[in-house]
Design an enzyme around this catalytic site. Structure first.
Site, PDB file in Angstrom:
ATOM      1  CG  LEU A  79      -1.968   1.110   1.259  1.00 31.17           C
ATOM      2  CD1 LEU A  79      -2.971   0.946   0.143  1.00 31.17           C
ATOM      3  CD2 LEU A  79      -2.648   1.158   2.618  1.00 31.17           C
ATOM      4  CG  ASP A  80      -0.560   4.597   0.262  1.00 27.05           C
ATOM      5  OD1 ASP A  80      -1.224   4.565  -0.785  1.00 27.05           O
ATOM      6  OD2 ASP A  80      -1.047   4.823   1.378  1.00 27.05           O
ATOM      7  CD  GLU A  81       6.138   1.616   1.120  1.00 26.67           C
ATOM      8  OE1 GLU A  81       7.005   2.151   0.396  1.00 26.67           O
ATOM      9  OE2 GLU A  81       6.124   1.716   2.357  1.00 26.67           O
TER      10      GLU A  81
END
Lengths: 285, 285, 285, 285
Positions: B228-230
């Protein structure tokens, strides 16, 4: 520039605060030059900065604080800080080896953009002695090791007391100050961190930014607290970067942002425009 | 706009790569319109985007990939992607309730700024059906619960396959896609996250930004990966905020940044200007 | 959001003004929510915006202006404007063919970011009728020729009077309004010009920017006066461009700046945060 | 940093140019490190920057230009400029009284960010002699009057010839150079103008910006030509200002922009990344 008083106030919000303070100034023949207030509705807290000419003010300079306390401040649970435009703040600077922030500060100081005294530059390296000398500012070499750190800090603190230092700037100083030292100068030590906090706290932010593949880098000036890189933020800015920029490019581009963001914070500080509250700052500008 | 081929290449760096590729195009009577290359010296890796007119190109369109593989690509361990300017990418959009990114995308689509087909808008809410209809784009209501999530995603994936979807945009879609789905569309799902990553990952970034007392807020468009969000960052931008801005102001100011940053990423994507590599992107612009 | 009064004041500077006004509000049991003042020392002029809760205010809404005039305003030569937060401004929009600003405005209106009524969209072309209809806003086709210009403007003015229009937005309207019309709506017509004024006044700013080889382009929102592109500036912003950007790229990148800068001005206007004075604006934000 | 050659080329566009040049480098065993090209479709003109390692290059350094001319350049009507990374450009600086740009330049020079020699600082005032001395750079006081202007310039030109000056920086130099001098150093004199050109050409741009009531101020670095403030623009940037900023604030805020924009131009110049063409610049970065 006339002789002025500046009052920074905060307290729990309640009706009538602005009227009360302006009346206090006006009735005693102070001419209000600037007034800025802010209510944080979530926190129910009131913040104000008021600046007035002292020319015909009927309360003597040395009694203003007492009168304000008695007539208003204590009754409303106010915290306040009183400053005078005629008193130049005394600012000490900590540096290590990087010169860009130091030059930027000293050039602004030299042309009068920073209205302050700089009684000392302290460094854990000898490298920037020449820079200090060029601007005729006393340079103090104060090497830090694990063993001498506590003693050196204590000596510096005493030295700063002697010099009546009001504000301390860490201009890319690569040492961590002790909790004790931070508390002694609460909300009076300004640091520049080379990232847009809270991203990339701690060491090597440009390496970490490069490894994350970000498209912006930034810098953050903030008050130093016992929690590393967690103090109230004063100013932030960023620069756009691209895949073409390696770590050294990020450092080069970042220096520009760092010096600008640090000097912005210093400017606000010297003009008594910052009111720290919890982990945030109100900037009256 | 002439009919062009676009080749995105990357491989371990070695001397002569640019000359080899340009010779391949030139000898076969392709006219090079744009060439941009980049070597990441730290990684020892080579990246290139080359665009040429197909008018008199002697290798037939359907054979270019095979010829390139045989003559150059395989021998040098190249990864490449071949695109044609005449083929409009097919872009599906996921939304939830927020309309600002969707309107921004559709307005750009309507005036031809985004050169693509939009075969479907999919949402876990009914709220934006009207917006889709106004632009004559099929809207699919696809409610998500814990129980039906796997099934719904599977159905959507099949549906997208049918529609021959090339790229997926999450325009403030408030659901997390499964690892499986992410992998199926690796480097083809673009998300907008409402913070300057890596700061304020996960939920409620504006609340967290407010609580940290930051002086800038931002937005990040990135490819979606299982983390997530990486995923690889495509574009980022920020806006300056002050103590006067409450959480709702941050949201309002942030919407402007979000839509701009998302649309920038989409523009690059549709022009085949992005080359993702590891967790970073090379943007040839 | 409580029911509030907003007073925008300006007059020649003199001591005691802030105290006078705050006392007026406070003594009559108004709770001051926001106060911002500014003194232009060069011009010797005073500017103030004060916002207070009307809940327990003892002067009836309809009498505030009269009381203020009698008790303070007239004696100090003040000009003022009184607004109430409960009264939604009525905003008319002029457009031609470009849709980006219109969509941006209407999306903000649809989600409540713009707290106003939009009683009419007027255009000299039919192209954007569909957009207006999608947002359920009456669209009026009002073609302009050299011959009918005066008559059409007169009709529009009367129509706007009927509709009780408070503010007019030119959202890339490609016609020049007559001096008469401008004067009738002095400081109430907001235009977006697609350059950073005063550079590239008049027609074809992007072409001129391209020909000059600039590295930034910009947009300016301003009040419309009889002098073309010379009215008081409300907001400006820019975007960086490069040699790679042709005129069409400047137009594309510029659209983003235009819509952002126009919507910023509208937001300030609707919140009664703008005080025009001569050819400048005080923005209380 | 390996020993490299850098070739900046421009000529009327025609098919095959990139392939020709890369082949020239590659066949003679040069390893291409960077290649960037640009075609201006409106002008039908081709621009290219190519940088290659000389390590195993078979054409001797002193013969490259001749070979390139014979084999490619002359046949295609190319204009080109050949540079070597090992040769440090020699940069002279003109200043008057303002120190901010000078300090900024010299600090970057001192830490190696600017890879050049600075053989002379020339000024029409004595004020900055100390700054030059601090950085061990020869300072030449060269007062200018109406009467001596021609003679002084002639002397300076001869002096610069002696010093083999490659590039001249006007770091807020308040004198206008003669057409003759400008032509002698065509596209080699970089000036910083304190406005976002073409707005506010000529004298007192901050006063004019203040009087116009702009919301942004800017700075522009450009090559100096005989037409004042009309030369090819290299870099521009802006800062946001408000009604609170008087002329002195504009000057203070502007200094930050000026030094950043001038240093950016110098950086590009020293890296041979600028290709001027007519009144525009191609910046390969």
């Amino acid at each position: 520039m006339p002789d002025c008083a500046i009052l920074l106030i905060h307290c729990p919000d309640q009706p009538g605060l602005v009227a009360l303070v302006t009346e206090f100034v006006h009735k005693n023949r102070g001419n209000i030059l600037n007034l800025d207030q802010h209510v944080d509705n979530d926190l129910g807290h009131f913040f104000m900065r008021i600046e007035w000419e002292l020319g015909e003010f009927t309360i003597p300079r040395g009694k203003i604080s007492e009168y304000f306390a008695t007539l208003i401040g204590d009754a409303y649970g106010m915290h306040w800080q009183l400053e005078f435009s005629e008193t130049k703040p005394r600012m000490a600077i900590f540096v290590s080896k990087a010169s860009h922030c130091l030059y930027d500060i000293l050039q602004r100081y030299a042309i009068g953009e920073f209205d302050c005294e700089i009684p000392a530059i302290v460094s854990n390296h000898e490298s920037l002695r020449g820079v200090a000398q060029r601007f005729d500012i006393p340079f103090h070499y104060c090497p830090i090791t694990k063993e001498n750190k506590v003693v050196q800090e204590e000596k510096t603190a005493m030295f700063f007391e002697e010099l009546r230092v009001d504000v301390i700037v860490l201009a890319r100083y690569m040492q961590i100050l002790s909790d004790d030292f931070c508390r002694r100068y609460e909300n009076r030590i300004i640091n520049i961190h080379h990232s847009f906090l809270p991203a990339f706290k701690g060491a090597r932010p440009y390496h970490n930014a490069f490894n994350r593949g970000v498209k912006i880098i930034g810098a953050t000036s903030h008050y130093v607290t016992a929690d590393l890189d967690e103090g109230p933020i004063i100013a932030q800015d960023v620069a756009h970067v691209s895949h073409r920029d390696g770590v050294n490019d990020l450092k080069r581009i970042g220096r520009d942002v760092e010096k600008r963001v640090l000097s912005k914070a210093i400017y606000f500080q010297l003009q008594h425009r910052i009111l720290p509250f919890g982990n945030r700052t109100i900037i009256f500008n």
